[in-house]
Design a protein around this motif. Structure first.
Motif, PDB file in Angstrom:
ATOM      1  N   SER A  13       0.831  -1.213   0.000  1.00  0.00           N
ATOM      2  CA  SER A  13       0.000   0.000   0.000  1.00  0.00           C
ATOM      3  C   SER A  13       0.859   1.253   0.000  1.00  0.00           C
ATOM      4  CB  SER A  13      -0.930   0.005   1.223  1.00  0.00           C
ATOM      5  OG  SER A  13      -0.172   0.066   2.428  1.00  0.00           O
ATOM      6  N   HIS A  14       2.146   1.100   0.327  1.00  0.00           N
ATOM      7  CA  HIS A  14       3.070   2.235   0.349  1.00  0.00           C
ATOM      8  C   HIS A  14       4.011   2.218  -0.853  1.00  0.00           C
ATOM      9  CE1 HIS A  14       1.607   2.838   4.401  1.00  0.00           C
ATOM     10  NE2 HIS A  14       2.002   1.625   4.746  1.00  0.00           N
ATOM     11  N   ARG A  15       3.654   1.466  -1.893  1.00  0.00           N
ATOM     12  CA  ARG A  15       4.491   1.357  -3.081  1.00  0.00           C
ATOM     13  C   ARG A  15       3.735   1.841  -4.321  1.00  0.00           C
ATOM     14  NH1 ARG A  15       7.417   0.668   0.599  1.00  0.00           N
ATOM     15  NH2 ARG A  15       8.933  -1.005   0.947  1.00  0.00           N
ATOM     16  N   LYS A  16       4.478   2.359  -5.266  1.00  0.00           N
ATOM     17  CA  LYS A  16       3.905   2.718  -6.568  1.00  0.00           C
ATOM     18  C   LYS A  16       4.052   1.495  -7.466  1.00  0.00           C
ATOM     19  CE  LYS A  16       6.666   6.251  -7.062  1.00  0.00           C
ATOM     20  NZ  LYS A  16       7.307   7.478  -7.629  1.00  0.00           N
ATOM     21  N   LEU A  17       2.930   0.884  -7.809  1.00  0.00           N
ATOM     22  CA  LEU A  17       2.937  -0.428  -8.445  1.00  0.00           C
ATOM     23  C   LEU A  17       2.788  -0.377  -9.960  1.00  0.00           C
ATOM     24  CD1 LEU A  17       0.572  -2.339  -5.970  1.00  0.00           C
ATOM     25  CD2 LEU A  17       3.067  -2.093  -5.849  1.00  0.00           C
ATOM     26  N   ILE A  18       3.558  -1.231 -10.615  1.00  0.00           N
ATOM     27  CA  ILE A  18       3.409  -1.465 -12.055  1.00  0.00           C
ATOM     28  C   ILE A  18       3.272  -2.962 -12.262  1.00  0.00           C
ATOM     29  CG2 ILE A  18       4.560  -1.408 -14.297  1.00  0.00           C
ATOM     30  CD1 ILE A  18       5.835   1.206 -13.515  1.00  0.00           C
ATOM     31  N   GLY A  19       2.193  -3.386 -12.885  1.00  0.00           N
ATOM     32  CA  GLY A  19       1.971  -4.796 -13.157  1.00  0.00           C
ATOM     33  C   GLY A  19       2.514  -5.183 -14.523  1.00  0.00           C
ATOM     34  N   ILE A  20       3.307  -6.246 -14.567  1.00  0.00           N
ATOM     35  CA  ILE A  20       3.866  -6.756 -15.819  1.00  0.00           C
ATOM     36  C   ILE A  20       3.518  -8.238 -15.885  1.00  0.00           C
ATOM     37  CG2 ILE A  20       5.950  -7.105 -17.203  1.00  0.00           C
ATOM     38  CD1 ILE A  20       7.230  -4.776 -15.674  1.00  0.00           C
ATOM     39  N   ALA A  21       2.814  -8.651 -16.922  1.00  0.00           N
ATOM     40  CA  ALA A  21       2.248  -9.991 -16.925  1.00  0.00           C
ATOM     41  C   ALA A  21       2.319 -10.642 -18.293  1.00  0.00           C
ATOM     42  CB  ALA A  21       0.790  -9.930 -16.454  1.00  0.00           C
ATOM     43  N   HIS A  22       2.436 -11.979 -18.286  1.00  0.00           N
ATOM     44  CA  HIS A  22       2.507 -12.759 -19.520  1.00  0.00           C
ATOM     45  C   HIS A  22       1.403 -13.809 -19.542  1.00  0.00           C
ATOM     46  CE1 HIS A  22       4.456 -16.230 -21.903  1.00  0.00           C
ATOM     47  NE2 HIS A  22       4.014 -15.345 -22.775  1.00  0.00           N
ATOM     48  N   SER A  23       0.697 -13.911 -20.663  1.00  0.00           N
ATOM     49  CA  SER A  23      -0.239 -14.995 -20.934  1.00  0.00           C
ATOM     50  C   SER A  23      -1.292 -15.148 -19.841  1.00  0.00           C
ATOM     51  CB  SER A  23       0.555 -16.291 -21.144  1.00  0.00           C
ATOM     52  OG  SER A  23      -0.249 -17.317 -21.667  1.00  0.00           O
ATOM     53  N   MET A  24      -1.364 -16.330 -19.187  1.00  0.00           N
ATOM     54  CA  MET A  24      -2.291 -16.519 -18.075  1.00  0.00           C
ATOM     55  C   MET A  24      -2.076 -15.468 -17.004  1.00  0.00           C
ATOM     56  SD  MET A  24      -2.575 -19.754 -15.389  1.00  0.00           S
ATOM     57  CE  MET A  24      -0.881 -19.524 -14.800  1.00  0.00           C
ATOM     58  N   GLY A  25      -0.826 -15.049 -16.806  1.00  0.00           N
ATOM     59  CA  GLY A  25      -0.532 -14.042 -15.799  1.00  0.00           C
ATOM     60  C   GLY A  25      -1.241 -12.728 -16.055  1.00  0.00           C
ATOM     61  N   ALA A  26      -1.455 -12.383 -17.334  1.00  0.00           N
ATOM     62  CA  ALA A  26      -2.183 -11.155 -17.667  1.00  0.00           C
ATOM     63  C   ALA A  26      -3.650 -11.281 -17.274  1.00  0.00           C
ATOM     64  CB  ALA A  26      -2.057 -10.855 -19.156  1.00  0.00           C
ATOM     65  N   VAL A  27      -4.203 -12.487 -17.411  1.00  0.00           N
ATOM     66  CA  VAL A  27      -5.573 -12.729 -16.956  1.00  0.00           C
ATOM     67  C   VAL A  27      -5.635 -12.602 -15.438  1.00  0.00           C
ATOM     68  CG1 VAL A  27      -7.417 -14.452 -16.780  1.00  0.00           C
ATOM     69  CG2 VAL A  27      -6.160 -14.172 -18.932  1.00  0.00           C
ATOM     70  N   GLY A  28      -4.684 -13.246 -14.757  1.00  0.00           N
ATOM     71  CA  GLY A  28      -4.647 -13.158 -13.303  1.00  0.00           C
ATOM     72  C   GLY A  28      -4.494 -11.726 -12.821  1.00  0.00           C
ATOM     73  N   MET A  29      -3.611 -10.957 -13.476  1.00  0.00           N
ATOM     74  CA  MET A  29      -3.389  -9.567 -13.088  1.00  0.00           C
ATOM     75  C   MET A  29      -4.660  -8.745 -13.299  1.00  0.00           C
ATOM     76  SD  MET A  29      -0.627  -7.789 -11.964  1.00  0.00           S
ATOM     77  CE  MET A  29       0.839  -8.513 -12.716  1.00  0.00           C
ATOM     78  N   THR A  30      -5.335  -8.979 -14.422  1.00  0.00           N
ATOM     79  CA  THR A  30      -6.584  -8.271 -14.699  1.00  0.00           C
ATOM     80  C   THR A  30      -7.624  -8.585 -13.640  1.00  0.00           C
ATOM     81  OG1 THR A  30      -6.183  -8.264 -17.086  1.00  0.00           O
ATOM     82  CG2 THR A  30      -8.461  -7.977 -16.373  1.00  0.00           C
ATOM     83  N   LEU A  31      -7.816  -9.867 -13.342  1.00  0.00           N
ATOM     84  CA  LEU A  31      -8.826 -10.268 -12.376  1.00  0.00           C
ATOM     85  C   LEU A  31      -8.486  -9.792 -10.969  1.00  0.00           C
ATOM     86  CD1 LEU A  31      -9.525 -13.891 -13.677  1.00  0.00           C
ATOM     87  CD2 LEU A  31     -10.898 -11.831 -14.051  1.00  0.00           C
TER      88      LEU A  31
END
Length: 332
Positions: free
Chosen positions: A120-138
């Protein structure tokens, strides 16, 4: 040599049945006000598959690119170190069908619950591949909401209704998954057509970090050698008719409004036809801030072209997002 990382485990039981394994990486020139990268992987792989690309991304940041504070790779509950921790729980019916919502849920739990709100104290950037992009989205659909500064999706495995029809489960079920040692596994895989085209550094990580000593829960009578941390039945179960990949595509239009999203595809359409790429790009009327393609690679861009992929990610991270008006901002 692998990129130095520190293993962390978050245990949300009994409310959630799976333990969540993650690895933390700190660049040599970590900046206190830099960004925290959150990495998720594709089916059949694990968090360490990102290491060659991440190492180059750290180098690009040091050369004057995007400021990075740290990076965290998160294993899906039935992959990598998470699979080892959850081996017995995964016998509770998850070998038949593994819903990708579980990856999204575990990412969300880790980012909201680990060390009482560390992220909660970090500036987050999500980087995802394949199934991981689905997981990140969800992961963005659960409460409390996770706030990403931006998202970078590489070959997202998101499908429109009716297609495409991919039989990846059969290959997973039939593959060899026991070797005398990790080195012999590397030597054997290096001569297989499917793995010859991989970057050797990624293949090395696949063997070193994606395999474990026998015996295991699925091979209790095998006392010598190594096998995959992600049991092949669990990989096959992840290719089943689960709804996550369809729901993620349906949600992309909303995601584009909430966060700046960048897309990266392989230049070769091998697993996913171009029209599926276009469905992601145009979801909800479109809204991706950038779309790049990595020449000489197909769906397995993390495995085949990690250095080139890192350059594309670095490009995406340096695009000005100040003009993006998110739904959350517009409500204030």
């Amino acid at each position: 040599m692998s990129l130095p990382g520190e293993l962390h485990v978050y245990d949300p039981r009994p409310e959630y049945p799976f333990q969540i394994a993650a690895k933390k990486y700190i660049p040599k020139r970590s900046t206190e006000d830099g960004y925290t990268l959150i990495l998720s992987h594709g089916t059949g792989y694990h968090k360490e598959q990102w290491e060659p690309a991440l190492e180059r991304l750290f180098e690009l940041a040091e050369e004057g690119g995007f400021p990075i504070r740290e990076a965290w790779g998160i294993d899906c509950p039935n992959h990598g170190d998470s699979a080892v921790l959850n081996a017995k729980v995964l016998q509770w019916g998850y070998s038949k069908l593994f819903d990708w919502h579980e990856y999204g849920r575990s990412i969300h739990l880790f980012l909201t619950g680990y060390q009482n709100g560390y992220f909660s104290h970090r500036k987050l950037i999500g980087i995802a591949h394949s199934m991981g992009a689905v997981g990140m989205t969800l992961s963005t659909t659960y409460f409390p909401k996770v706030k990403f500064d931006r998202l970078v999706f590489c070959e997202p495995m998101m499908f429109p209704p009716g297609g495409p029809k991919l039989d990846l489960a059969t290959g997973a079920e039939k593959r060899r998954d026991i070797w005398p040692s990790k080195q012999e596994a590397f030597d054997w895989l290096s001569n297989r057509s499917a793995f010859k085209i991989w970057d050797k550094r990624v293949l090395k990580r696949f063997c070193e970090d994606g395999m474990t000593d026998l015996p295991t829960v699925n091979y209790p009578d095998q006392t010598e050698g190594v096998t995959l941390k992600c049991f092949k039945v669990h990989e096959a179960a992840s290719y089943g008719p689960e709804p996550g990949k369809f729901r993620a595509l349906e949600y992309m239009g909303t995601l584009y409004k909430r966060f700046p999203v960048h897309l990266i595809f392989g230049g070769i359409n091998d697993y996913l036809p171009r029209e599926v790429n276009d469905a992601v790009i145009n979801a909800g009327g479109g809204g991706a801030l950038s779309v790049q393609r990595v020449d000489g690679s197909g769906h397995l861009v993390v495995q085949r072209k990690p250095t080139e992929l890192a350059a594309c990610i670095s490009n995406a991270l340096q695009i000005d997002i100040s003009s993006h008006q998110s739904v959350e901002k517009s409500k204030l």
